[in-house]
Scaffold this motif. Structure first.
Motif, PDB file in Angstrom:
ATOM      1  N   LEU A 117       0.831  -1.209   0.000  1.00 56.64           N
ATOM      2  CA  LEU A 117       0.000   0.000   0.000  1.00 56.64           C
ATOM      3  C   LEU A 117       0.865   1.258   0.000  1.00 56.64           C
ATOM      4  CD1 LEU A 117      -2.787  -1.077   2.486  1.00 56.64           C
ATOM      5  CD2 LEU A 117      -3.021  -0.716   0.023  1.00 56.64           C
ATOM      6  N   ARG A 118       1.961   1.228   0.742  1.00 59.71           N
ATOM      7  CA  ARG A 118       2.865   2.382   0.764  1.00 59.71           C
ATOM      8  C   ARG A 118       3.506   2.581  -0.603  1.00 59.71           C
ATOM      9  NH1 ARG A 118       8.513   3.480   3.565  1.00 59.71           N
ATOM     10  NH2 ARG A 118       8.594   5.693   3.113  1.00 59.71           N
ATOM     11  N   ALA A 119       3.921   1.485  -1.237  1.00 62.55           N
ATOM     12  CA  ALA A 119       4.518   1.579  -2.576  1.00 62.55           C
ATOM     13  C   ALA A 119       3.512   2.182  -3.559  1.00 62.55           C
ATOM     14  CB  ALA A 119       4.980   0.206  -3.049  1.00 62.55           C
ATOM     15  N   PHE A 120       2.273   1.742  -3.481  1.00 59.91           N
ATOM     16  CA  PHE A 120       1.215   2.265  -4.340  1.00 59.91           C
ATOM     17  C   PHE A 120       0.998   3.760  -4.078  1.00 59.91           C
ATOM     18  CE2 PHE A 120      -3.339   3.301  -4.608  1.00 59.91           C
ATOM     19  CZ  PHE A 120      -3.522   3.173  -5.982  1.00 59.91           C
ATOM     20  N   THR A 121       0.916   4.128  -2.815  1.00 61.38           N
ATOM     21  CA  THR A 121       0.672   5.523  -2.445  1.00 61.38           C
ATOM     22  C   THR A 121       1.803   6.432  -2.895  1.00 61.38           C
ATOM     23  OG1 THR A 121      -0.602   4.809  -0.527  1.00 61.38           O
ATOM     24  CG2 THR A 121       0.188   7.060  -0.507  1.00 61.38           C
ATOM     25  N   GLU A 122       3.035   6.026  -2.633  1.00 66.43           N
ATOM     26  CA  GLU A 122       4.192   6.843  -3.023  1.00 66.43           C
ATOM     27  C   GLU A 122       4.306   6.962  -4.537  1.00 66.43           C
ATOM     28  OE1 GLU A 122       6.213   8.741  -1.289  1.00 66.43           O
ATOM     29  OE2 GLU A 122       5.404   8.162   0.647  1.00 66.43           O
ATOM     30  N   ALA A 149      11.935  -3.281  -6.281  1.00 66.36           N
ATOM     31  CA  ALA A 149      11.195  -3.630  -5.064  1.00 66.36           C
ATOM     32  C   ALA A 149       9.819  -2.970  -5.054  1.00 66.36           C
ATOM     33  CB  ALA A 149      11.988  -3.210  -3.829  1.00 66.36           C
ATOM     34  N   VAL A 150       9.752  -1.726  -5.508  1.00 73.59           N
ATOM     35  CA  VAL A 150       8.465  -1.033  -5.577  1.00 73.59           C
ATOM     36  C   VAL A 150       7.566  -1.722  -6.593  1.00 73.59           C
ATOM     37  CG1 VAL A 150       7.311   1.133  -6.192  1.00 73.59           C
ATOM     38  CG2 VAL A 150       9.391   1.177  -4.811  1.00 73.59           C
ATOM     39  N   SER A 151       8.113  -2.059  -7.751  1.00 75.73           N
ATOM     40  CA  SER A 151       7.338  -2.765  -8.780  1.00 75.73           C
ATOM     41  C   SER A 151       6.791  -4.082  -8.247  1.00 75.73           C
ATOM     42  CB  SER A 151       8.204  -3.039 -10.012  1.00 75.73           C
ATOM     43  OG  SER A 151       8.565  -1.841 -10.633  1.00 75.73           O
ATOM     44  N   GLN A 152       7.608  -4.802  -7.515  1.00 74.61           N
ATOM     45  CA  GLN A 152       7.188  -6.091  -6.954  1.00 74.61           C
ATOM     46  C   GLN A 152       6.036  -5.901  -5.967  1.00 74.61           C
ATOM     47  OE1 GLN A 152      10.324  -8.173  -4.907  1.00 74.61           O
ATOM     48  NE2 GLN A 152       9.234 -10.115  -4.991  1.00 74.61           N
ATOM     49  N   GLN A 153       6.107  -4.872  -5.143  1.00 73.89           N
ATOM     50  CA  GLN A 153       5.034  -4.619  -4.175  1.00 73.89           C
ATOM     51  C   GLN A 153       3.740  -4.213  -4.877  1.00 73.89           C
ATOM     52  OE1 GLN A 153       5.015  -5.241  -0.857  1.00 73.89           O
ATOM     53  NE2 GLN A 153       6.978  -6.198  -1.321  1.00 73.89           N
ATOM     54  N   ILE A 154       3.851  -3.419  -5.933  1.00 73.71           N
ATOM     55  CA  ILE A 154       2.657  -3.030  -6.691  1.00 73.71           C
ATOM     56  C   ILE A 154       2.048  -4.246  -7.375  1.00 73.71           C
ATOM     57  CG2 ILE A 154       1.839  -1.692  -8.672  1.00 73.71           C
ATOM     58  CD1 ILE A 154       3.816   0.504  -7.766  1.00 73.71           C
ATOM     59  N   ARG A 155       2.895  -5.110  -7.918  1.00 72.53           N
ATOM     60  CA  ARG A 155       2.416  -6.348  -8.551  1.00 72.53           C
ATOM     61  C   ARG A 155       1.691  -7.220  -7.527  1.00 72.53           C
ATOM     62  NH1 ARG A 155       6.372  -6.876 -11.642  1.00 72.53           N
ATOM     63  NH2 ARG A 155       7.816  -7.813 -10.168  1.00 72.53           N
ATOM     64  N   LEU A 156       2.220  -7.314  -6.315  1.00 71.34           N
ATOM     65  CA  LEU A 156       1.579  -8.075  -5.239  1.00 71.34           C
ATOM     66  C   LEU A 156       0.197  -7.500  -4.925  1.00 71.34           C
ATOM     67  CD1 LEU A 156       1.618 -10.179  -2.907  1.00 71.34           C
ATOM     68  CD2 LEU A 156       2.777  -8.435  -1.542  1.00 71.34           C
ATOM     69  N   LEU A 157       0.121  -6.189  -4.846  1.00 68.22           N
ATOM     70  CA  LEU A 157      -1.150  -5.519  -4.585  1.00 68.22           C
ATOM     71  C   LEU A 157      -2.148  -5.801  -5.713  1.00 68.22           C
ATOM     72  CD1 LEU A 157      -2.469  -3.616  -2.522  1.00 68.22           C
ATOM     73  CD2 LEU A 157      -1.678  -1.713  -3.933  1.00 68.22           C
ATOM     74  N   GLU A 158      -1.686  -5.779  -6.947  1.00 68.42           N
ATOM     75  CA  GLU A 158      -2.552  -6.080  -8.084  1.00 68.42           C
ATOM     76  C   GLU A 158      -3.057  -7.518  -8.036  1.00 68.42           C
ATOM     77  OE1 GLU A 158      -0.861  -3.025 -11.479  1.00 68.42           O
ATOM     78  OE2 GLU A 158       0.080  -4.988 -11.299  1.00 68.42           O
ATOM     79  N   GLU A 159      -2.182  -8.448  -7.665  1.00 71.22           N
ATOM     80  CA  GLU A 159      -2.593  -9.852  -7.553  1.00 71.22           C
ATOM     81  C   GLU A 159      -3.619 -10.035  -6.447  1.00 71.22           C
ATOM     82  OE1 GLU A 159       1.040 -11.998  -7.004  1.00 71.22           O
ATOM     83  OE2 GLU A 159       1.698 -11.662  -9.068  1.00 71.22           O
ATOM     84  N   ARG A 160      -3.420  -9.372  -5.319  1.00 77.36           N
ATOM     85  CA  ARG A 160      -4.346  -9.506  -4.188  1.00 77.36           C
ATOM     86  C   ARG A 160      -5.716  -8.918  -4.480  1.00 77.36           C
ATOM     87  NH1 ARG A 160      -2.424 -10.009   1.210  1.00 77.36           N
ATOM     88  NH2 ARG A 160      -0.735 -11.500   1.199  1.00 77.36           N
ATOM     89  N   THR A 161      -5.735  -7.789  -5.219  1.00 74.61           N
ATOM     90  CA  THR A 161      -7.008  -7.117  -5.486  1.00 74.61           C
ATOM     91  C   THR A 161      -7.654  -7.564  -6.790  1.00 74.61           C
ATOM     92  OG1 THR A 161      -5.930  -5.259  -6.615  1.00 74.61           O
ATOM     93  CG2 THR A 161      -6.309  -5.044  -4.232  1.00 74.61           C
ATOM     94  N   GLY A 162      -6.854  -8.167  -7.676  1.00 71.57           N
ATOM     95  CA  GLY A 162      -7.380  -8.569  -8.974  1.00 71.57           C
ATOM     96  C   GLY A 162      -7.613  -7.389  -9.914  1.00 71.57           C
ATOM     97  N   ARG A 163      -6.952  -6.273  -9.649  1.00 67.26           N
ATOM     98  CA  ARG A 163      -7.116  -5.060 -10.459  1.00 67.26           C
ATOM     99  C   ARG A 163      -5.754  -4.452 -10.758  1.00 67.26           C
ATOM    100  NH1 ARG A 163     -11.519  -1.193  -9.325  1.00 67.26           N
ATOM    101  NH2 ARG A 163     -13.135  -2.461 -10.223  1.00 67.26           N
ATOM    102  N   ASN A 164      -5.680  -3.713 -11.864  1.00 68.89           N
ATOM    103  CA  ASN A 164      -4.464  -2.972 -12.180  1.00 68.89           C
ATOM    104  C   ASN A 164      -4.367  -1.766 -11.258  1.00 68.89           C
ATOM    105  OD1 ASN A 164      -3.736  -4.662 -14.274  1.00 68.89           O
ATOM    106  ND2 ASN A 164      -4.810  -3.462 -15.804  1.00 68.89           N
ATOM    107  N   ALA A 165      -3.187  -1.511 -10.744  1.00 68.26           N
ATOM    108  CA  ALA A 165      -2.989  -0.378  -9.846  1.00 68.26           C
ATOM    109  C   ALA A 165      -2.946   0.932 -10.620  1.00 68.26           C
ATOM    110  CB  ALA A 165      -1.700  -0.561  -9.048  1.00 68.26           C
ATOM    111  N   PHE A 166      -2.320   0.921 -11.794  1.00 64.87           N
ATOM    112  CA  PHE A 166      -2.167   2.129 -12.594  1.00 64.87           C
ATOM    113  C   PHE A 166      -2.455   1.814 -14.047  1.00 64.87           C
ATOM    114  CE2 PHE A 166       0.728   2.616  -9.002  1.00 64.87           C
ATOM    115  CZ  PHE A 166       0.300   3.837  -8.505  1.00 64.87           C
ATOM    116  N   GLN A 167      -2.834   2.835 -14.790  1.00 61.57           N
ATOM    117  CA  GLN A 167      -2.987   2.713 -16.232  1.00 61.57           C
ATOM    118  C   GLN A 167      -1.913   3.562 -16.884  1.00 61.57           C
ATOM    119  OE1 GLN A 167      -6.965   3.928 -17.148  1.00 61.57           O
ATOM    120  NE2 GLN A 167      -7.792   1.909 -16.757  1.00 61.57           N
TER     121      GLN A 167
END
Length: 71
Positions: A10-15, A35-53
């Protein structure tokens, strides 16, 4: 209760959203951009949605449009 999301992801996404780039977010967090990319990818996998377009950016070479604009 819904899914619990990792705080680091969530912090990686927010920053990334706040700074506008993964590289800048990584610098703010004191980690690598990978590392930031990996955390965003994890967030996308957990939510089933793309974090950014991603949008293509057009920048005039003569500056007549006053900067860069999304297509």
């Amino acid at each position: 209760m819904g899914k619990v999301l990792p705080l680091l992801a969530l912090r990686a996404f927010t920053e990334t959203g706040r700074t506008g780039s993964i590289k800048s977010a990584a610098e703010m967090m004191g980690v690598t951009s990978g590392a930031v990319s990996q955390q965003i990818r994890l967030l996308e996998e957990r939510t089933g949605r793309n974090a950014f377009q991603a949008y293509p950016i057009w920048c005039g070479t003569d500056g007549s449009r006053g900067g860069c604009f999304p297509h």
